[in-house]
Design a protein around this motif. Sequence first.
Motif, PDB file in Angstrom:
ATOM      1  N   PHE A  73     -23.265   0.125  25.218  1.00 37.98           N
ATOM      2  CA  PHE A  73     -22.979  -1.230  24.748  1.00 37.98           C
ATOM      3  C   PHE A  73     -21.872  -1.902  25.544  1.00 37.98           C
ATOM      4  O   PHE A  73     -21.451  -2.999  25.239  1.00 37.98           O
ATOM      5  CB  PHE A  73     -22.627  -1.205  23.256  1.00 37.98           C
ATOM      6  CG  PHE A  73     -23.750  -0.694  22.425  1.00 37.98           C
ATOM      7  CD1 PHE A  73     -24.895  -1.443  22.263  1.00 37.98           C
ATOM      8  CD2 PHE A  73     -23.694   0.559  21.846  1.00 37.98           C
ATOM      9  CE1 PHE A  73     -25.964  -0.974  21.528  1.00 37.98           C
ATOM     10  CE2 PHE A  73     -24.747   1.042  21.109  1.00 37.98           C
ATOM     11  CZ  PHE A  73     -25.888   0.278  20.947  1.00 37.98           C
ATOM     12  N   SER A  74     -21.331  -1.204  26.542  1.00 38.83           N
ATOM     13  CA  SER A  74     -20.337  -1.871  27.379  1.00 38.83           C
ATOM     14  C   SER A  74     -20.775  -1.801  28.837  1.00 38.83           C
ATOM     15  O   SER A  74     -21.490  -0.884  29.242  1.00 38.83           O
ATOM     16  CB  SER A  74     -18.954  -1.251  27.199  1.00 38.83           C
ATOM     17  OG  SER A  74     -18.968   0.059  27.667  1.00 38.83           O
ATOM     18  N   SER A  75     -20.338  -2.794  29.607  1.00 39.15           N
ATOM     19  CA  SER A  75     -20.739  -2.882  31.015  1.00 39.15           C
ATOM     20  C   SER A  75     -20.177  -1.702  31.790  1.00 39.15           C
ATOM     21  O   SER A  75     -19.091  -1.209  31.498  1.00 39.15           O
ATOM     22  CB  SER A  75     -20.211  -4.180  31.620  1.00 39.15           C
ATOM     23  OG  SER A  75     -20.681  -5.268  30.875  1.00 39.15           O
ATOM     24  N   GLN A 121     -26.135  -4.673  33.876  1.00 39.14           N
ATOM     25  CA  GLN A 121     -24.737  -4.425  33.512  1.00 39.14           C
ATOM     26  C   GLN A 121     -24.368  -2.958  33.733  1.00 39.14           C
ATOM     27  O   GLN A 121     -23.288  -2.518  33.350  1.00 39.14           O
ATOM     28  CB  GLN A 121     -24.498  -4.779  32.042  1.00 39.14           C
ATOM     29  CG  GLN A 121     -24.636  -6.266  31.732  1.00 39.14           C
ATOM     30  CD  GLN A 121     -23.456  -7.085  32.219  1.00 39.14           C
ATOM     31  OE1 GLN A 121     -22.327  -6.620  32.214  1.00 39.14           O
ATOM     32  NE2 GLN A 121     -23.703  -8.305  32.653  1.00 39.14           N
ATOM     33  N   ARG A 123     -25.829  -0.375  32.324  1.00 38.31           N
ATOM     34  CA  ARG A 123     -25.959   0.386  31.080  1.00 38.31           C
ATOM     35  C   ARG A 123     -27.236   1.228  31.122  1.00 38.31           C
ATOM     36  O   ARG A 123     -28.239   0.818  31.727  1.00 38.31           O
ATOM     37  CB  ARG A 123     -26.003  -0.575  29.875  1.00 38.31           C
ATOM     38  CG  ARG A 123     -24.747  -1.415  29.762  1.00 38.31           C
ATOM     39  CD  ARG A 123     -24.856  -2.461  28.672  1.00 38.31           C
ATOM     40  NE  ARG A 123     -25.882  -3.457  28.941  1.00 38.31           N
ATOM     41  CZ  ARG A 123     -25.941  -4.643  28.353  1.00 38.31           C
ATOM     42  NH1 ARG A 123     -25.030  -4.979  27.474  1.00 38.31           N
ATOM     43  NH2 ARG A 123     -26.904  -5.492  28.633  1.00 38.31           N
ATOM     44  N   PRO A 295     -23.597  -7.272  21.773  1.00 37.27           N
ATOM     45  CA  PRO A 295     -24.094  -6.180  22.602  1.00 37.27           C
ATOM     46  C   PRO A 295     -25.124  -5.303  21.908  1.00 37.27           C
ATOM     47  O   PRO A 295     -25.573  -4.341  22.511  1.00 37.27           O
ATOM     48  CB  PRO A 295     -22.817  -5.387  22.908  1.00 37.27           C
ATOM     49  CG  PRO A 295     -21.957  -5.591  21.710  1.00 37.27           C
ATOM     50  CD  PRO A 295     -22.255  -6.976  21.217  1.00 37.27           C
TER      51      PRO A 295
ATOM     52  N   LEU B 348     -21.904  -8.421  40.363  1.00 33.59           N
ATOM     53  CA  LEU B 348     -22.879  -9.152  39.547  1.00 33.59           C
ATOM     54  C   LEU B 348     -23.400 -10.383  40.276  1.00 33.59           C
ATOM     55  O   LEU B 348     -24.545 -10.769  40.124  1.00 33.59           O
ATOM     56  CB  LEU B 348     -22.229  -9.618  38.242  1.00 33.59           C
ATOM     57  CG  LEU B 348     -22.266  -8.707  37.038  1.00 33.59           C
ATOM     58  CD1 LEU B 348     -21.617  -9.389  35.854  1.00 33.59           C
ATOM     59  CD2 LEU B 348     -23.696  -8.344  36.688  1.00 33.59           C
ATOM     60  N   SER B 418     -24.825 -12.946  32.632  1.00 35.42           N
ATOM     61  CA  SER B 418     -24.336 -11.617  33.031  1.00 35.42           C
ATOM     62  C   SER B 418     -22.809 -11.584  33.022  1.00 35.42           C
ATOM     63  O   SER B 418     -22.202 -10.621  32.555  1.00 35.42           O
ATOM     64  CB  SER B 418     -24.816 -11.266  34.445  1.00 35.42           C
ATOM     65  OG  SER B 418     -26.175 -11.101  34.451  1.00 35.42           O
ATOM     66  N   THR B 421     -21.697 -11.515  29.471  1.00 33.22           N
ATOM     67  CA  THR B 421     -21.885 -10.180  28.881  1.00 33.22           C
ATOM     68  C   THR B 421     -20.770  -9.247  29.329  1.00 33.22           C
ATOM     69  O   THR B 421     -20.233  -8.461  28.537  1.00 33.22           O
ATOM     70  CB  THR B 421     -23.255  -9.595  29.307  1.00 33.22           C
ATOM     71  OG1 THR B 421     -24.267 -10.533  28.986  1.00 33.22           O
ATOM     72  CG2 THR B 421     -23.547  -8.288  28.602  1.00 33.22           C
ATOM     73  N   TYR B 422     -20.404  -9.359  30.605  1.00 35.84           N
ATOM     74  CA  TYR B 422     -19.316  -8.517  31.119  1.00 35.84           C
ATOM     75  C   TYR B 422     -17.999  -8.877  30.417  1.00 35.84           C
ATOM     76  O   TYR B 422     -17.241  -7.990  29.993  1.00 35.84           O
ATOM     77  CB  TYR B 422     -19.174  -8.682  32.640  1.00 35.84           C
ATOM     78  CG  TYR B 422     -17.943  -7.992  33.145  1.00 35.84           C
ATOM     79  CD1 TYR B 422     -17.908  -6.613  33.291  1.00 35.84           C
ATOM     80  CD2 TYR B 422     -16.772  -8.713  33.414  1.00 35.84           C
ATOM     81  CE1 TYR B 422     -16.754  -5.965  33.681  1.00 35.84           C
ATOM     82  CE2 TYR B 422     -15.619  -8.068  33.812  1.00 35.84           C
ATOM     83  CZ  TYR B 422     -15.620  -6.698  33.945  1.00 35.84           C
ATOM     84  OH  TYR B 422     -14.476  -6.050  34.322  1.00 35.84           O
ATOM     85  N   GLN B 424     -17.580 -10.198  27.501  1.00 30.67           N
ATOM     86  CA  GLN B 424     -17.654  -9.715  26.119  1.00 30.67           C
ATOM     87  C   GLN B 424     -17.274  -8.230  26.063  1.00 30.67           C
ATOM     88  O   GLN B 424     -16.512  -7.804  25.187  1.00 30.67           O
ATOM     89  CB  GLN B 424     -19.077  -9.909  25.604  1.00 30.67           C
ATOM     90  CG  GLN B 424     -19.277  -9.469  24.164  1.00 30.67           C
ATOM     91  CD  GLN B 424     -20.747  -9.442  23.779  1.00 30.67           C
ATOM     92  OE1 GLN B 424     -21.621  -9.325  24.641  1.00 30.67           O
ATOM     93  NE2 GLN B 424     -21.015  -9.540  22.501  1.00 30.67           N
ATOM     94  N   SER B 425     -17.771  -7.489  27.036  1.00 33.67           N
ATOM     95  CA  SER B 425     -17.480  -6.057  27.097  1.00 33.67           C
ATOM     96  C   SER B 425     -15.976  -5.815  27.308  1.00 33.67           C
ATOM     97  O   SER B 425     -15.363  -4.979  26.638  1.00 33.67           O
ATOM     98  CB  SER B 425     -18.300  -5.457  28.246  1.00 33.67           C
ATOM     99  OG  SER B 425     -18.059  -4.109  28.383  1.00 33.67           O
ATOM    100  N   VAL B 426     -15.379  -6.588  28.205  1.00 33.74           N
ATOM    101  CA  VAL B 426     -13.937  -6.442  28.481  1.00 33.74           C
ATOM    102  C   VAL B 426     -13.115  -6.825  27.253  1.00 33.74           C
ATOM    103  O   VAL B 426     -12.155  -6.134  26.889  1.00 33.74           O
ATOM    104  CB  VAL B 426     -13.531  -7.327  29.692  1.00 33.74           C
ATOM    105  CG1 VAL B 426     -12.022  -7.400  29.846  1.00 33.74           C
ATOM    106  CG2 VAL B 426     -14.143  -6.787  30.968  1.00 33.74           C
ATOM    107  N   ASN B 428     -13.994  -6.740  24.139  1.00 33.29           N
ATOM    108  CA  ASN B 428     -14.115  -5.687  23.122  1.00 33.29           C
ATOM    109  C   ASN B 428     -13.237  -4.494  23.477  1.00 33.29           C
ATOM    110  O   ASN B 428     -12.625  -3.877  22.608  1.00 33.29           O
ATOM    111  CB  ASN B 428     -15.578  -5.244  22.984  1.00 33.29           C
ATOM    112  CG  ASN B 428     -16.380  -6.223  22.133  1.00 33.29           C
ATOM    113  OD1 ASN B 428     -15.848  -6.877  21.246  1.00 33.29           O
ATOM    114  ND2 ASN B 428     -17.657  -6.344  22.422  1.00 33.29           N
TER     115      ASN B 428
END
Lengths: 353, 570
Positions: A73-75, A121, A123, A295, B348, B418, B421-422, B424-426, B428
Motif C-alpha cells: 500500500f505504499s510506493s 508505484q 508495489r 491506497p 515516475l 502517480s 499516489t506517491y 499520499q504514500s509519503v 502516510n
Amino acid sequence: MAASETSIAGNDPRQADPVGAKRRPAAGPWATAFRKLVHDKAAMAALLVFILIVIGCSFASYYASHVAHTFPFSSNLQGKIVIDGVEQQIIAPSTEGLGLGSTPIGPTWKLQGYFLGADDQGRDVFARMLYGGLNSLWIASASTVICLLFAAVLGVTAGFFGGVADAAISRIMDVIWAFPIFLLAISLSIVLINSSINIGPIVIRAGSLWLPIFIIGIVYVPYVARPIRGQVLSLKNSEFVLAAVGLGVPSHRILWKDILPNVATTLIVFVPLMMALNMVTESALSFLSIGVQPPDASWGTIIQDGQNLLYSRPMVALAPGIAIAVTVLTLNVFGDGVRDALDPRSKLRIGGD
Amino acid sequence: MKRAQWLGVAVVAIIVVAAGAYFMRKPPEPGGGTPAPQEAAKAVEHRGGTMRLVAVGAGGTIDPQINYTLQYWQLYQGLYDGLLNFKKGVGEEGFKVVPDLAEDMPQVADDGKTLIFKIRKGIKFSNGQDLTTKDVVASFQRIFKVSSPTAGGFYSGIVGADKCLAEPASCTLEGGVVADEAANTVTLHLTQPDAEIYYKLAVPHAVILPADSPAKDVGTTALPGTGAYMVESYDPNKQLKIVRNPHFKEWSKDAQPDGYPDVVVMDFGLTDEAEVTAVANDQADWAFDPPPADRLAEIGTKYKDQVHVTPLTAMWYAPMNVNIPPFNNEKARQAVSYAIDRAALVKLFGGDVLASPVCQILPPGFPGHVDYCPFTKNPEANKWSAPDMDKAKALMQESGQIGQPVTVISEDSAVSKSVGTYLQSVLNELGFKAELKPISSNIQFTYIQNTNNKVQISVTQWYQDYPAASDFLNILFGCDSFHEGSDSSVNIAGFCDKEIDAKMKEAMKVAVTDPKKADEMWAGIDRAVTDKAAAAILFTPKHVDFVSKRLGNFQFNPQFYFMVYQAWVQ
C-alpha cells in the motif's frame, strides 16, 4: 473402492431391508435440493474454485508480510529485489537508446516477491491482488446481503399487504428502475464518494468501503424486490394460503409459516447471481476511481493501475481482469446449480432420484 | 561497329551521364553557398504539404485574448502578431523580444512610464483589412472588455486599466493607449515603470485584432489576424484547420517568418497512446500531448531519431495551503519537503533524461536562479541529493500534526495521479492520514486555487509566461496573487509574507534600471520563499516532442516550444 462401496450400501436403509422395513419418509425439499446440488458436478467444481479464491485472498496479509515481505500500500519506487542472485531495481530506468522512461519489474513467477511484477508505484501486484480480492469479495458479499434484505422486506410487504404500501413501494421501485443501473451507481458514487454520510447513528466516512457496499446494494434492490413481490402475490392467492386464511390463521403466522419459506428459495437462488453482478459493478466503479479508494485496492483499481502499463507490463491489468472473470464465472455456474436444485419445475426429475 | 565507333559511343555516353548527373543532382547541402539563396532554395524545396498534428482534446476557445493554453499559444505564433513578439529563434535567442507590428522597439520617455510605438504600414489582416492605429487601441481595450485572464496580472499598469477592470464593458483606457493616426504611432502610458512590459506585450493576450472584433469571447469562430496563416475552420470535437493567409507578406523574419506547410490540421479526440501510434505509423506528424510513460522506452529506442528532448523553465510542485491545518504549521510543511524522494518522482516522470530533482522555486537557467536546496541530506551542497526522513519525522513530532487527515488533490492524468499516489504514500509514512482525490484535468487547476474548496495539498505544474523571476515568485507567492474565494488565485498556497512581498516589489522596481541587481535580489527572495516551504518543489521537467519521419527542420523555441510553422513535411 469395493470396501467403502459395501459400507455405503450397508448403511442404506432401503438396501438393508428392501422389502419388509418401512420406507423412510421422503426427504424434505431442502434435503432434496441439497442432494441435487451436491450431485451437480459443474456447480461443485465452481464452488470449489470459488472457495479456493476466497481462501487465497484470506491469506493476503500473511503472504505480504511473511512470504513476499512487502507492504503493497505504499510506493516503492527506489526498491530493489534479488532474483536468482542478481539484484534488480523494482522500477528500472531505460538504459537503451535515449534512455527515456522507466519500466516496473515484470512477473518473477516466484512467490517470494513480485510474482506478477510491480505496478507503476513499485508495489507487488500479486500481494495487491490478494488484498484487492478480499475487498472485492467483501463488497460483493455485503452488498448482496443488503440488497436481498431490503428487497425481501420491500417485496414481501408490497406483495402481502398490497394497497397503499404496494402502490408506494412499487412506484419507488419504478423510479429507481427508470435509471440505467450503472448510470445510477456512477452518479451516486460521484456525489457521495468524497463526503461523509450521517444517517442517524450510522456514519460512513469518505473513502470507506461501506460506501460502495451501500450504493451497489441499493441500486439492485428493484431487480430482486419485483420478482419477490410477484411471487408473494401468487402465493397469497394459492390454495394453501387461502385455506389458512379460511381457518382463521393470523396474518403474521401465514407470513412466517407459509409465505417466507417459499420466498426463501428465490432469495437463495439470487445470492450467487447477485454476488457476481455486484462484483462486476464494484470493479467498474473502482476502475472509474469512484469505488474503492487508494491506497486500498480492489481488482477494479488494479486494472486501472495497469491501464497505464498495457504496453510494457500487460500483466498488471490482465491478472485482476482474469480474477474477476473466473470469480464471476464460478458464481454464475454455482448460481445455476442452486437454481436448478431449488427450482420447483424440476421436481419431477428430483422425484426420479 | 568498329573500334573507333565504340570509342565515340563511349565518350558520348560518359558526357550524357555526367550531364544528367549534374542536372539531376540534389540541391546543395546546408552550409554551402550564401545564406540567402540557401534559404530561398529551402523555401521552394520544402514549401507546401499538409502537416497533421494530433491532440487528446481541443484547447477551448480560439479567442487569442482569452485562451491561456500552451496548446493554442503554440499555434497562435503563425496566426497573430502583437506590437512586439518573442523572436522565432532557438535557445536563449527565443527569449529575446523583437519588434513585430511596431517598426522598432518603442521610444521610451518619462522614466519608462511612456512607450511610443510606430506602427508598420502595409500590413493586412487575413480578411483583407489594413492594419491601423485604431486596431491597436481597440485591441488593448478588448483585453479588458473580454476579461482576459491576464488583464489584471499583466496589463493593470496601463493608465486607465483600473477603471477597465472595474467596468470592462465600457473600457476606453483613456489616457492609457493613445493613437496618433497622422504619425501612425500608438503611445502607451503606464502608471509606473514596468521592467517586464515588453514580455507582457509579446504574449498572445496582447495581439492586435481588427477594431470591429466582437467584445466577447468568440468561442469557435476565429478572429482575423496578421500572421502568415489563418484559421479556416475550428470544431473542438474534431479538428482545427489552419491555412495560409493570402494577404501575408513577410516583414520580419525574427517576429513573423513565413512558414513551410500550406495547411496545418490538429485532430482532436485521440488518446495519448493513439497519438504515439499515429506518429510512429507516420499517420500524424506531431503529438501535442506528452507520450504516456509506458511508451517512452519504446520511442526512445525504436524511434530515437524522431524524438527531441528539451529542458523547460518550469516546475512540478505541491503547494501546501498555509492557512488551514495541518500545513498552517511551517514545521509540518518542511517535514513534507524533507521527506519527498525527488529521485523517485523523477523516475515516475520518465527518468533522469526527462526531469531533474530540485527543491527551489526558480528553475535552473532562469534569471535570478542560484542553486539552493535546504530540504535534502547534505544541504551544504545546495543540490538535492536524497530525502532526509529522520529530520522529516523529527519535524513532524515537533509540529504536533501527526494523525491529521490530509487530502491530496491531483489531476486525473496518468503522471499527475502517480505523483499524487506517491505523495499520499509519503504523507502516510510521516503520520498523516492521507487520501488522494484525482479530479479532471479540465478543472483541477481552478479547483485548487479556490479557497472555498479548502484544498490542503495538491499536485500541479507551472510553466513560465515569460523569462522573469517575478513570473514564478511574485505570481505564485505574492500577496497580490492571493484572492480568497476566487478561481483565479494562482497563489495556491495562500502564502503572503509582508516582508518578502515588500522585497519582491522592490526587486521589480530595481529591475527597470538595474536588471543585474534585481536578479541578485530575486535569488535572495527565492531562498526566503523556499525556506518557508509553502510548496514542495518536486522536479524540473523536460519536454519530449515525438515527430514523424517526414517532418524536418524541427526547432524548439523556449517561449512557445515546437515552432510548428517552421517545420516542413515535404
